[in-house]
Write an enzyme that holds these catalytic residues in place. Structure first.
Site, PDB file in Angstrom:
ATOM      1  CG  ASP A  69      -0.236 -66.265  16.271  1.00  0.00           C
ATOM      2  OD1 ASP A  69      -0.856 -65.286  16.729  1.00  0.00           O
ATOM      3  OD2 ASP A  69       0.718 -66.160  15.475  1.00  0.00           O
ATOM      4  CB  ALA A  97      -2.274 -62.108  23.497  1.00  0.00           C
ATOM      5  CB  SER A 148      -2.122 -49.600  27.282  1.00  0.00           C
ATOM      6  OG  SER A 148      -1.036 -48.708  27.443  1.00  0.00           O
ATOM      7  CE1 TYR A 161       1.307 -52.613  23.347  1.00  0.00           C
ATOM      8  CE2 TYR A 161       0.836 -50.406  24.157  1.00  0.00           C
ATOM      9  CZ  TYR A 161       0.958 -51.767  24.380  1.00  0.00           C
ATOM     10  OH  TYR A 161       0.724 -52.268  25.634  1.00  0.00           O
ATOM     11  CB  SER A 164      -3.281 -52.307  18.717  1.00  0.00           C
ATOM     12  OG  SER A 164      -2.658 -52.533  17.475  1.00  0.00           O
TER      13      SER A 164
END
Length: 318
Positions: A69, A97, A148, A161, A164
């Site tokens: 993780d 990830a 992104s 999101y 982040s």
């Protein structure tokens, strides 16, 4: 040194995170086709083993897996040590990830919001903290952080999101600046448009329409090829998606227009109005192995664009 020892093998050693599903799996497949030796990291053991088997079949020189993780700094340290122990070196890193949570900022429970940030942003920090020292020590290497379009704009119901991915962009630039003293050590940042992966149905939801990638949607294989290309031919910043520059430009130059239109457009093109998702954590806090696969079955999204254009034309001429 023995002729067939890991240290004598010239094939590059690449660590891929998020390697059991979606873009990370596609990147692993592409690197396997290029004959690289791979260390695959993700949370779910069974999907990782499946990924490793497919990578070997595609031509990977050697493959190891690590059930890790990325939110756990000590686990990441141990995973990197295991890679160095297995192969004797590390040549590249592709960080894919990621998890997503849908819901207005005030609707998302704190553990879900925090887990998204911990995975995408703090997980990237954990990874860099432990891969940069060996790369600096050997005087070379290539690290790719996957960003992104959403890391450059704002969209409704994806606050965790968005925050982040904005953070990953800053982190990539910071790491690049701090490592300029090692000319052959490269840190690259790659933005991706909407990609047809399972992340949208695997995400956490406060309740509401299911998310989907906005058009034009890339197949994961295309994203994997881009990441592999940047890993091998590093650039500080690479943007995928033909229409993404226009979106970023509108966000910066026409903020009022952007803010007025992003809600309706997001609801039309980035949400599936025919499917409602109940509140739930999805795979944000823990792996859900049965949902891990290469694609999400969303298609290219061109049908929605064409359909909207046809309806607009009919209104005008009708």
């Amino acid at each position: 040194m023995a002729p067939n020892s890991p240290l004598s093998d010239p094939s590059p050693v690449v660590l891929v995170t998020g390697a059991s599903s979606g873009v990370g799996l596609a990147a692993a497949f592409e690197l396997a086709r290029r004959g690289h030796r791979l260390a695959l990291l993700a949370r779910g053991e069974e999907p990782l083993q499946r990924a490793a088997e497919e990578c070997r079949a595609l031509g990977a020189g050697d493959v190891m897996v690590s059930t890790t993780d990325i939110r756990d700094d000590e686990a990441v340290r141990q995973a990197v040590d295991d890679v160095l122990g297995r192969f004797g070196r590390l040549d590249g890193v592709v960080n894919c990830a990621g998890v997503v949570a849908y819901g207005r900022l005030e609707e998302l429970a704190a553990p879900l919001f925090d887990a998204v940030v911990e995975t995408i942003l703090l997980g990237s920090v954990n990874l860099l903290r432990h891969v940069l020292p060996p790369l600096r020590a050997q005087g070379r290497g290539s690290v790719v952080l996957t960003g992104s379009l959403i890391g450059h704009i704002a969209v409704p119901t994806m606050s965790a999101y968005t925050v982040s991915k904005w953070g990953v962009r800053g982190l990539a630039r910071q790491a690049l600046v701090e490592n300029r003293d090692v000319p052959e050590l490269h840190v690259s940042y790659v933005t991706l448009p909407g990609v047809d992966t399972p992340i949208y149905r695997q995400g956490a939801y406060a309740g509401g329409p299911a998310g989907q990638p906005p058009p034009v949607v890339w197949p994961p294989e295309k994203a994997g090829r881009l990441l592999a290309r940047v890993l091998e031919h590093p650039r500080p910043e690479t943007h995928g998606g033909a229409f993404d520059p226009l979106t970023r430009l509108g966000f910066v130059l026409l903020p009022r227009v952007y803010d007025a239109w992003v809600g309706p457009l997001f609801a039309r093109f980035a949400s599936d109005r025919h499917e409602t998702m109940p509140p739930g954590p999805g795979n944000v806090e823990a792996s859900v192995p049965e949902g891990n696969r290469l694609t999400g079955g969303h298609g290219s999204g061109l049908g929605a664009v064409v359909g909207l254009a046809v309806r607009q034309v009919r209104r005008i001429v009708g």
